[in-house]
Design an enzyme around this catalytic site. Structure first.
Site, PDB file in Angstrom:
ATOM      1  N   CYS A 143       0.773  -1.238   0.000  1.00 56.42           N
ATOM      2  CA  CYS A 143       0.000   0.000   0.000  1.00 56.42           C
ATOM      3  C   CYS A 143       0.808   1.294   0.000  1.00 56.42           C
ATOM      4  O   CYS A 143       0.496   2.194  -0.787  1.00 56.42           O
ATOM      5  CB  CYS A 143      -1.070   0.006   1.087  1.00 56.42           C
ATOM      6  SG  CYS A 143      -0.781  -1.085   2.469  1.00 56.42           S
ATOM      7  N   ARG A 188       6.425 -11.608   5.059  1.00 57.09           N
ATOM      8  CA  ARG A 188       5.957 -11.408   6.431  1.00 57.09           C
ATOM      9  C   ARG A 188       6.576 -12.457   7.329  1.00 57.09           C
ATOM     10  O   ARG A 188       6.661 -13.620   6.956  1.00 57.09           O
ATOM     11  CB  ARG A 188       4.430 -11.526   6.485  1.00 57.09           C
ATOM     12  CG  ARG A 188       3.763 -10.428   5.703  1.00 57.09           C
ATOM     13  CD  ARG A 188       2.258 -10.536   5.753  1.00 57.09           C
ATOM     14  NE  ARG A 188       1.659  -9.522   4.890  1.00 57.09           N
ATOM     15  CZ  ARG A 188       0.365  -9.415   4.659  1.00 57.09           C
ATOM     16  NH1 ARG A 188      -0.480 -10.261   5.225  1.00 57.09           N
ATOM     17  NH2 ARG A 188      -0.105  -8.467   3.873  1.00 57.09           N
ATOM     18  N   GLN A 242       0.732 -11.211  -3.476  1.00 57.60           N
ATOM     19  CA  GLN A 242      -0.665 -10.809  -3.312  1.00 57.60           C
ATOM     20  C   GLN A 242      -1.195 -10.318  -4.645  1.00 57.60           C
ATOM     21  O   GLN A 242      -0.489  -9.626  -5.373  1.00 57.60           O
ATOM     22  CB  GLN A 242      -0.761  -9.633  -2.346  1.00 57.60           C
ATOM     23  CG  GLN A 242      -0.556  -9.980  -0.917  1.00 57.60           C
ATOM     24  CD  GLN A 242      -0.790  -8.758  -0.050  1.00 57.60           C
ATOM     25  OE1 GLN A 242      -0.227  -7.699  -0.289  1.00 57.60           O
ATOM     26  NE2 GLN A 242      -1.632  -8.910   0.952  1.00 57.60           N
ATOM     27  N   ASP A 301      -2.898  -7.780  -5.398  1.00 52.92           N
ATOM     28  CA  ASP A 301      -3.268  -6.606  -4.615  1.00 52.92           C
ATOM     29  C   ASP A 301      -3.850  -5.491  -5.493  1.00 52.92           C
ATOM     30  O   ASP A 301      -3.493  -5.370  -6.664  1.00 52.92           O
ATOM     31  CB  ASP A 301      -1.988  -6.075  -3.947  1.00 52.92           C
ATOM     32  CG  ASP A 301      -2.295  -5.301  -2.676  1.00 52.92           C
ATOM     33  OD1 ASP A 301      -3.472  -5.174  -2.319  1.00 52.92           O
ATOM     34  OD2 ASP A 301      -1.327  -4.827  -2.053  1.00 52.92           O
ATOM     35  N   HIS A 342      -5.497  -1.229  -4.950  1.00 53.32           N
ATOM     36  CA  HIS A 342      -5.986  -0.168  -4.080  1.00 53.32           C
ATOM     37  C   HIS A 342      -6.929   0.697  -4.877  1.00 53.32           C
ATOM     38  O   HIS A 342      -6.615   1.132  -5.982  1.00 53.32           O
ATOM     39  CB  HIS A 342      -4.816   0.639  -3.513  1.00 53.32           C
ATOM     40  CG  HIS A 342      -4.007  -0.166  -2.558  1.00 53.32           C
ATOM     41  ND1 HIS A 342      -2.928  -0.939  -2.964  1.00 53.32           N
ATOM     42  CD2 HIS A 342      -4.143  -0.370  -1.221  1.00 53.32           C
ATOM     43  CE1 HIS A 342      -2.442  -1.567  -1.911  1.00 53.32           C
ATOM     44  NE2 HIS A 342      -3.142  -1.249  -0.842  1.00 53.32           N
ATOM     45  N   LYS A 369     -13.183  -4.867   7.384  1.00 56.80           N
ATOM     46  CA  LYS A 369     -13.034  -5.535   6.089  1.00 56.80           C
ATOM     47  C   LYS A 369     -14.124  -6.552   5.826  1.00 56.80           C
ATOM     48  O   LYS A 369     -14.802  -7.012   6.747  1.00 56.80           O
ATOM     49  CB  LYS A 369     -11.666  -6.204   6.008  1.00 56.80           C
ATOM     50  CG  LYS A 369     -11.433  -7.222   7.113  1.00 56.80           C
ATOM     51  CD  LYS A 369     -10.044  -7.851   7.002  1.00 56.80           C
ATOM     52  CE  LYS A 369      -9.865  -8.910   8.068  1.00 56.80           C
ATOM     53  NZ  LYS A 369      -8.681  -9.737   7.916  1.00 56.80           N
ATOM     54  N   HIS A 387      -8.249  -1.382   0.239  1.00 57.52           N
ATOM     55  CA  HIS A 387      -7.260  -2.387  -0.166  1.00 57.52           C
ATOM     56  C   HIS A 387      -8.070  -3.626  -0.494  1.00 57.52           C
ATOM     57  O   HIS A 387      -9.015  -3.926   0.215  1.00 57.52           O
ATOM     58  CB  HIS A 387      -6.363  -2.854   0.980  1.00 57.52           C
ATOM     59  CG  HIS A 387      -5.716  -1.778   1.753  1.00 57.52           C
ATOM     60  ND1 HIS A 387      -4.370  -1.617   1.770  1.00 57.52           N
ATOM     61  CD2 HIS A 387      -6.218  -0.841   2.583  1.00 57.52           C
ATOM     62  CE1 HIS A 387      -4.053  -0.635   2.582  1.00 57.52           C
ATOM     63  NE2 HIS A 387      -5.156  -0.136   3.082  1.00 57.52           N
TER      64      HIS A 387
END
Length: 642
Positions: free
Chosen positions: A340, A369, A387, A389, A391, A472, A518
């Site tokens: 992000c 992670r 991911q 991902d 945004h 979320k 996200h």
RNA sequence: GCCACCAUAGCUCAGCUGGUAGAGCGGCUGAUUUGUAAUCAGCGGGUCGCGGGUUCGAUCCCUGCUGGUGGCUCCA
């Protein structure tokens, strides 16, 4: 002597019986039929599950719970856990009991025991349980005051029970259940006697912290299961076997998809050519679907300076999951656990107008992670993963529509991979680790729920399960064995846009702060592939199969021609493998079958002469002989179907 | 991270109470030239996860480490 007062008992079919007050459900069952009585485990009196031997003292609706009732399994499991605890206390008198609930299809009981149980102990415990069951010991409930119970369990040396009693709310009734020499603090209900347990098995031992908190003592947990019949027990054990057979780690190895190697590091995946191909197909599809929906692709670095993570709040709230920093030319850098902050940088690269919004940045971003070594699991839980991902940066007015689009996009996308059942959760504010005003959380959570309601998506609440920066929507998918896997997550974020001072110029010519979402649809590509493997057993649909076809000459005399056909397939972008080994045709077919290659193109002397191929479809066998172009059209058509 | 268990050939696994290891598959070589899930024969291949210790001697016993597996808030 006054006559015993009568009460009316109403049965589920509406029939009514007049019985003496104090009659038990057991007596009601017996008066209906011996068969019902024999199969009865507990009762539902006015909507409340109770023991069979509790006196009924007022007009009531009574349903006898038998083995077939939906409520029966939990009771059976729970009672079996008590039998296990009884067996343990008989065999290991110094073991202290703690808790032993029923969970889905299983039960467990945690003991404080030194040394912890071994597998041989499980056999002994199982034998003793069989004896307890054979003795058909009555199980009875008694209620006590808090003081009485504290003393009772303190006298027994059951310190955990004493602690549990302390934590129970004042207004709750405290009860114990006794079967022979064993007494346990328990809410119930339980089966009336141990002989009601027809089939059970102890499964495994495990360590478990007292109350799930790693600061507490490690207890020894025994898992087991119980069913109304041997047949159902076997069915469940078969299910466990089937799950093992589908294990993506095993299939991943046999299909040469990936490995996780000690030399490289735990939780880090090495993708072999076939696995990398599978990933690439998924990525290509993902990119297409996003471009069609107005997303823009971005690509960002794997590391970033500490001040970036300071600003984002990651160093404050997410540090425990981040790898240690590295020093480069005097600056501190961190490997990214999320994408992000980088995407925000892209947004901030110029002044944005409300006319530009919504802006949607997408990236297949690989993040790292730090997960505890004990939780790593194949592809499902790793330390480095990609991911899918994106945004979405939008105005407050656009939020609702964007969330709806996202939920629908996720469903559509995941269905393409053969998953059709979903569970949706709305996760709310975490207890401690969160940023932002609680009022904002309320508002954002309401917005998520409102969007789901609008498109009639049912969901459950996951209290406290939100990310530190916002609530979320999580979507779990169900696989062929009805297991659920977390994939999609749609996270509202009112934190980062503020921290990074994101803004846009609205129609009022003023600067405003945009909303940010996200989201990841597959979540982690690694896990998604893992789930895909377990769901398909590695037998992928043709469009996904890393190798779509094997070209197999019957003897070496056809190698030349078969090679030409193989080249034609490659020209048509069909992923194909040429088997020129000096093996019999049977062996070459077997090899392709085992590698789960969906199409086999077989060329013998006849086919070589006629410029044709014999098509064999994996599992279903021969499909006939076609000329080359037709054969290519056939496989191409199936690939097109996706 | 914590608890228990596990770690032998590329893969799947065997190896009783300590005397330095074996099978099947795969690989390689040769023969065979195959018609839809395993052709035959031969040959290689292992500091028994890594480091210490006990012992005349350790794959086996003890210990440390590494990695893996099953678990670790689903309330008595």
């Amino acid at each position: 002597m006054s006559p015993i007062p009568k009460i009316t008992v109403t049965l589920p079919d509406g029939a009514q019986m007049s019985v003496n007050t104090g009659t038990t459900a057991a007596e009601v069952a017996k008066s209906i039929s011996d068969g019902l009585f024999k199969n009865s485990l507990a009762a539902n009196v006015n909507g409340q599950l109770v023991d069979l031997y509790i006196p009924i003292t007022a007009d009531s609706k009574v349903e006898v719970i038998t083995y077939k009732s939906p409520e029966a399994h939990d009771i059976l499991l729970h009672s079996t856990s008590h039998v296990m605890a009884q067996a343990v206390k008989q065999l290991f008198p110094t073991a202290k009991v703690t808790i032993g609930p029923a969970i889905e299809n299983r039960f467990y009981y945690d003991f404080d025991v030194e040394p912890p149980f071994t597998d041989e102990d499980l056999d002994k415990i199982e034998k003793r349980m069989q004896e307890i069951i054979a003795a058909d010991i009555p199980v009875r409930r008694e209620e006590y005051t808090r003081d009485e119970l504290q003393k009772k369990f303190a006298a027994m040396g059951e310190t955990y029970k004493v602690e549990i009693i302390e934590s129970i709310a004042d207004n709750e009734v405290l009860s114990v259940y006794t079967q022979g020499d064993f007494t346990d603090l328990c809410r119930g209900p339980h089966i009336p006697s141990t002989g009601k347990i027809k089939a059970f098995k102890l499964l495994n031992t495990a360590g478990a912290y007292w109350r799930g908190d790693s600061r507490n003592k490690m207890l020894t947990r025994i898992y087991g299961t119980a069913f109304p019949s041997e047949k159902e027990l076997r069915k469940y054990l078969n299910f466990l076997e089937e799950a093992k057979r589908r294990d993506h780690r095993k299939i991943g190895k046999s299909l040469e998809l990936f490995e996780i190697n000690e030399q490289v590091g735990p939780g880090l995946v090495i993708w072999y050519p076939r696995g990398a191909m599978l990933l690439q197909i998924i990525k290509d599809y993902w990119i297409r679907e996003h471009l069609e929906r107005g997303y823009e692709l971005v690509q960002t670095p794997h590391i970033g300076k500490s001040n970036l993570w300071e600003t984002s709040g990651h160093l404050g709230f997410y540090r425990e999951f981040m790898f240690d920093s590295m020093k480069i030319e005097g600056d501190e850098y961190f490997i990214k656990p999320m994408n992000c902050p980088f995407h925000i940088q892209v947004y901030k690269s110029k002044t944005r107008s409300y006319r530009d919004l919504p802006i949607k940045y997408a990236e297949l971003g690989t993040v790292y992670r730090y997960e505890l070594s004990g939780v790593l699991h194949g592809l499902m839980r790793v330390r480095g993963f990609t991911q899918d991902d994106a945004h979405i940066i939008c105005t407050p007015e656009q939020l609702n529509e964007e969330i709806i689009k996202l939920v629908q996009f996720s469903f559509d996308y995941i269905r393409k991979f053969g998953f059709n059942e979903f569970e949706v959760f709305v996760a709310t504010k975490p207890k401690d680790k969160y940023v932002g005003e609680p009022a904002k959380w309320e508002e954002a959570t309401a917005a998520l729920r409102y969007a789901l309601d609008e498109i009639n998506v049912e969901y459950a609440l996951d209290e406290g399960g939100g990310a530190f920066y916002g609530p979320k929507i999580d979507i779990k998918i169900k696989d062929a064995l009805n297991r659920s896997w977390q994939c999609t997550t749609i996270q509202f974020d009112f934190n980062l846009s503020e921290r990074f001072k994101m803004e846009y110029i609205a129609s009022d010519n003023e600067k405003h702060q945009p909303y940010m979402i996200h989201r990841a649809i597959m979540g982690s590509l690694e896990r998604f592939v893992g789930v895909l493997i377990e769901n398909t057993l590695g037998d992928f649909p043709v469009w996904l199969a890393p190798v779509q076809a094997a070209v197999i000459p019957i003897s070496e005399n056809q190698n030349e021609v078969a090679k030409q056909f193989h080249n034609r397939l490659i020209e048509k972008s069909i992923r194909t493998e040429f088997n020129s080994k000096n093996d019999t045709i049977g062996a070459k077919i077997r090899e392709a079958e085992l590698m789960k290659i969906p199409y086999m193109f077989i060329i013998g002397e006849r086919e070589a002469q006629d410029c044709t191929v014999s098509i064999r479809r994996r599992k279903s066998g021969q499909k006939g002989v076609y000329d080359w172009e037709k054969a290519i059209a056939i496989i191409a058509a199936e690939i097109e179907k996706q």
